[in-house]
Design an enzyme around this catalytic site. Structure first.
Site: not given
Length: 370
Positions: A15, A75, A94, A96, A118, A198, A267, A270, A279, A300
């Protein structure tokens, strides 16, 4: 303001932080835009397209970092980029930080003004700059899971939707937020049996209203997670606590009760992952096995779909970049408390409370600094 957009150097990150259309908007507003040569190529944008709208092309990243006051990326900065950042420089990307003490330390030592996509919130409390990539990653998770369920790829050899006379795969989605919702859309659309867990009953009610009897909903607790894992063929980790490390819902001891060859797509990697055995991996080497369970934990995921992802991301980020460039950090952030929530480091202080708690570093209220 001089705005810089370097080429992403994280493994298989395709990206770009600024499209030619975004560069055009910034130039039209009177800003100087500097783009590293080749930054947009993997998203389908040529240097000539950037030049045509008034941006300047820098042959190397060093020139972008040396000249720009505002760095717009995708990133988190990699070690060579961290070394190039200077005090007071604005980094918009981003980050994180919660699971990444080394990056956090470097940003604090360099006294970078780091604003994380984020953790920015809108007036409704949502995460507008995280949402588009969560949509991509959620939809992609179901496709990735279906791919790795194929036996030649290491999985159980199951078709996600089954066929007449043969039951479909059972997909368990941990978390019913944006990632989870989009994973459910694709998995249920492909004919899988889907269970979502959830802790929010309003979220479960909403999902039940949307999907009806096409999915099963479970309130998330340890017993229900264990129960779902035993039945699962594909597990999608879609848990998020904004700015903080993800809770470890799946513990290693639980893996021995799962089916051999089942697949986990985490997912949440991050933010450290919601599976104890997660990992970070890369698109070049995306999977590994623990106790017979295949793990996919690419940090990513949307980088594999750069054209879609770049356009979706920059639709959301450009208005904020325009505010930073036009008004400066203090005025832009103080005028919008949701934008202020994106400020993670400032003048050597950590200004994101969830990251500070996760890392054990003192938190400073950004309003006292600004």
């Amino acid at each position: 303001m001089r705005v810089g957009c370097p080429k992403e150097i994280k493994n298989n990150e395709n990206r770009v932080g600024l499209t030619p259309g975004g560069a055009r908007s910034l130039v039209a507003a009177g800003h100087d835009v500097l783009v590293e040569s080749g930054a947009g190529e993997r998203s389908g944008f040529t240097d000539a397209e950037y030049e045509a709208v008034g941006a300047r092309i820098a042959p190397v990243a060093r020139q972008v970092f040396e000249q720009a006051e505002l760095i717009v990326k995708v990133k988190e900065p990699q070690p060579p980029e961290l070394a190039a950042l200077r005090p007071g420089q604005i980094l918009f990307t981003y980050l994180h930080l919660a699971p990444d003490p080394l990056q956090t330390k470097a940003l604090l030592e360099h006294e970078v003004t780091a604003i994380a996509y984020e953790t920015i919130r809108d007036t409704s409390g949502r995460l507008p700059l995280l949402t588009p990539m969560s949509e991509v990653a959620g939809r992609m998770a179901a496709h990735v899971g279906a791919f790795y369920l194929q036996q030649p790829n290491g999985g159980r050899g199951m078709l996600l939707g089954g066929v007449p006379g043969v039951p479909p795969a059972h997909v368990v989605v941990l978390g019913g937020g944006v990632v989870g919702l989009n994973a459910i859309k694709v998995a249920a659309g492909m004919g899988a049996r889907v269970t979502v867990l959830d802790k929010s009953l309003p979220t479960l009610r909403y999902l039940d209203d949307i999907f009806g009897n096409r999915i099963e909903t479970l309130w998330s607790n340890e017993a229900h997670v264990e129960q779902a894992l035993v039945q699962a063929d594909l597990v999608i980790g879609a848990v998020l606590i904004p700015g903080a490390a993800a809770p470890r819902l799946v513990q290693r001891r639980m893996l021995k009760h799962m089916k051999p060859g089942c697949v986990i797509v985490d997912v949440a990697v991050d933010q450290g992952g919601c599976v104890e055995t997660t990992r970070p991996t890369t698109h070049a080497d995306p999977v590994y096995f623990v106790d017979g369970v295949l793990h996919y934990a690419v940090a990513n995921m949307p980088g594999a779909l750069p054209r879609t992802s770049t356009l979706a991301l920059t639709n959301a980020t450009l208005p904020y970049a325009m505010q930073l460039a036009g008004r400066g950090v203090k005025d832009a952030l103080l005028a919008d408390l949701g934008f202020l929530a994106g400020l993670n480091t400032y003048r050597g202080k950590l200004t994101c409370a969830p990251a500070a708690e996760s890392l054990g570093i003192p938190y400073t209220d950004p309003r006292t600094l600004l």
